[in-house]
Design a protein around this motif. Sequence first.
Motif, short mmCIF file in Angstrom:
data_model
loop_
_atom_site.label_atom_id
_atom_site.label_comp_id
_atom_site.label_asym_id
_atom_site.label_seq_id
_atom_site.Cartn_x
_atom_site.Cartn_y
_atom_site.Cartn_z
N MET A 92 32.52 58.81 6.01
CA MET A 92 31.82 59.35 7.17
C MET A 92 30.62 58.48 7.47
O MET A 92 30.14 57.72 6.63
N ILE A 93 30.08 58.61 8.70
CA ILE A 93 28.89 57.86 9.10
C ILE A 93 27.66 58.64 8.64
O ILE A 93 27.47 59.80 9.02
N ASP A 94 26.81 58.00 7.84
CA ASP A 94 25.61 58.66 7.32
C ASP A 94 24.39 58.37 8.18
O ASP A 94 23.55 59.23 8.39
N GLU A 95 24.31 57.11 8.69
CA GLU A 95 23.20 56.72 9.57
C GLU A 95 23.73 55.72 10.58
O GLU A 95 24.66 54.96 10.30
N LEU A 96 23.12 55.71 11.78
CA LEU A 96 23.53 54.78 12.83
C LEU A 96 22.30 54.27 13.54
O LEU A 96 21.40 55.04 13.91
N PHE A 97 22.24 52.93 13.73
CA PHE A 97 21.14 52.30 14.46
C PHE A 97 21.73 51.46 15.58
O PHE A 97 22.65 50.66 15.35
N VAL A 98 21.21 51.64 16.80
CA VAL A 98 21.74 50.94 17.97
C VAL A 98 20.59 50.29 18.72
O VAL A 98 19.56 50.94 18.97
N GLN A 99 20.77 49.04 19.10
CA GLN A 99 19.73 48.32 19.83
C GLN A 99 20.35 47.48 20.93
O GLN A 99 21.29 46.71 20.69
N ASN A 100 19.87 47.66 22.15
CA ASN A 100 20.28 46.87 23.33
C ASN A 100 21.77 46.98 23.62
O ASN A 100 22.45 45.98 23.89
N VAL A 101 22.30 48.18 23.57
CA VAL A 101 23.68 48.42 23.94
C VAL A 101 23.70 49.25 25.23
O VAL A 101 23.24 50.40 25.23
N ALA A 102 24.17 48.65 26.32
CA ALA A 102 24.26 49.33 27.62
C ALA A 102 22.89 49.90 28.01
O ALA A 102 21.93 49.15 28.16
N LEU A 103 22.80 51.23 28.14
CA LEU A 103 21.54 51.86 28.54
C LEU A 103 20.55 52.02 27.39
O LEU A 103 19.37 52.29 27.62
N GLU B 2 18.04 51.11 24.64
CA GLU B 2 17.16 50.03 24.19
C GLU B 2 17.08 50.05 22.67
O GLU B 2 17.23 49.02 22.02
N GLU B 3 16.85 51.23 22.12
CA GLU B 3 16.84 51.37 20.67
C GLU B 3 16.99 52.85 20.33
O GLU B 3 16.33 53.71 20.93
N ALA B 4 17.87 53.14 19.42
CA ALA B 4 18.10 54.53 19.03
C ALA B 4 18.60 54.58 17.61
O ALA B 4 19.31 53.69 17.15
N SER B 5 18.21 55.65 16.90
CA SER B 5 18.69 55.90 15.55
C SER B 5 19.30 57.30 15.50
O SER B 5 18.83 58.21 16.19
N LEU B 6 20.34 57.45 14.71
CA LEU B 6 21.02 58.74 14.62
C LEU B 6 21.37 59.02 13.16
O LEU B 6 21.95 58.17 12.49
N VAL B 7 21.02 60.22 12.70
CA VAL B 7 21.42 60.68 11.37
C VAL B 7 22.21 61.97 11.59
O VAL B 7 21.63 63.03 11.84
N PRO B 8 23.56 61.89 11.57
CA PRO B 8 24.37 63.09 11.83
C PRO B 8 24.10 64.19 10.81
O PRO B 8 23.80 63.92 9.64
N ALA B 9 24.21 65.42 11.27
CA ALA B 9 24.07 66.56 10.36
C ALA B 9 25.34 66.72 9.54
O ALA B 9 26.38 66.15 9.86
N LYS B 10 25.27 67.50 8.48
CA LYS B 10 26.45 67.78 7.69
C LYS B 10 27.41 68.62 8.52
O LYS B 10 27.00 69.51 9.26
N GLY B 11 28.69 68.35 8.40
CA GLY B 11 29.68 69.10 9.17
C GLY B 11 29.80 68.54 10.57
O GLY B 11 29.79 67.32 10.77
N LEU B 12 29.89 69.40 11.56
CA LEU B 12 30.11 68.99 12.94
C LEU B 12 28.79 68.65 13.62
O LEU B 12 27.84 69.44 13.58
N THR B 13 28.72 67.46 14.22
CA THR B 13 27.56 67.06 15.02
C THR B 13 28.01 66.89 16.46
O THR B 13 28.97 66.16 16.73
N VAL B 14 27.33 67.55 17.39
CA VAL B 14 27.68 67.48 18.81
C VAL B 14 26.54 66.81 19.56
O VAL B 14 25.38 67.21 19.44
N LEU B 15 26.88 65.76 20.34
CA LEU B 15 25.90 65.09 21.18
C LEU B 15 26.21 65.43 22.62
O LEU B 15 27.32 65.18 23.10
N THR B 16 25.25 66.01 23.31
CA THR B 16 25.45 66.38 24.72
C THR B 16 24.39 65.70 25.57
O THR B 16 23.40 65.18 25.07
N GLY B 17 24.61 65.71 26.87
CA GLY B 17 23.65 65.12 27.78
C GLY B 17 24.27 64.87 29.12
O GLY B 17 25.50 64.80 29.25
#
Length: 421
Positions: A1-12, A14-29
Amino acid sequence: MIDELFVQNVALIEEASLVPAKGLTVLTGETGAGKTALLSAIKLLIGERGDVTAIREGSDELHVEARFFLADSGEEGTIVRRRMNTDGRGRVEIDGHMASVGELAEKIGTTVDLCGQHEHQRLLDVHTHVALLDAWIGAQACEALARYRSCLAVAKQAQSELERVRAMSSAATSKIEEAAFVVRKIGEVDPKQGEYEALQEQLPRLEHAEALMEATHLAHGALSDDEGATDRIAEALSALRGVSSFDTKLATLAETLESSLIDLEDAASELRSYTDTLEFDEQALERLQSRFAAFQGLMRTYGPTMEDVFARAKEAQEVMDALEDGDECIAQAEAVCVAAEKNLEAAADVLDEVRMHNAPKLAAEITHQMAFLEMGTAEITIEHKRLNRTQWTDAGPSQVEFLYKPGKELRARPLRKIASG
């Protein structure tokens, strides 16, 4: 599973970090929030091909990294990094070591399942159903399918050979006469592999033997005769040695002359040995010239190279052999075909048995899961139908299709005809 994610300069992003919760993680927007960009970053991390258009406008490079916990990961997990710049060049690292995109796809991509909003449409394609069934069955189906495919390839090759032998056997009389003529003409010369190349090397020496003798004799004399090059250099060397103790530069020159003298003496010895191998044999020359002309004649007719000549002779001989022993060749090819088909049918039976035994189990599992979706008495059945031998493919000898039954009293029908989005 993905424990941590770091993204920089991808599409919209600029920089973002994500640490998913245990079980189901839902990203909305809302639209434009960057959900698709985040998914694009994950795709890069599992080995999908990158596109420079994914780099954020105004940036020279994108950078994504994540920590995965895989079956073989230690306590620290597996760290994956990927960079890509605007000229399309990229860099992949797995646990700090450089890797290829292919290695990334093999190590990480096989552990992540991405499901898009139209992924369900694959279910409407009946050709995907057998692969879904095999994937659920696992190793048992994989082994049976590999054996079947191996037997199918052998059967195809045997059938192709049988058709070839039959075609050659049914050739017209003129074809065997033509083949016999080719075999006879090439056989009259009876060329051997490498012989033409040897003639190309030998002929110039024989044709110019007198000139070679004269040149090598003069060269040897210039080196070894009295007052020749070796004598003169030896004199120069002796003169320098007498005074080299007074000037180190002269000692260096003496060493150079000594080395040159050794080389000249070696050259003189080789010239003498070469001259001894030379002889002018007019009869041998005529014989080799005649042989060389015969080879050139073959190449003009069946070439342009001697390899083409050999290939033409082999082909013609095969035609003659096939036509003369046509019945025997056909019988042998047919026997091979029968044996191959027998092995294929046995492998097909095993594969079908594995699938037919497990298909009801998969259907029951799916139906059980459908109950959680409150789909009433709806159920899935899996139809298995043996095809005509001419319809067998690499996927197997039978058609596998998932059928949907909306209710107990209703007839099961193909998904592509009944299932809604």
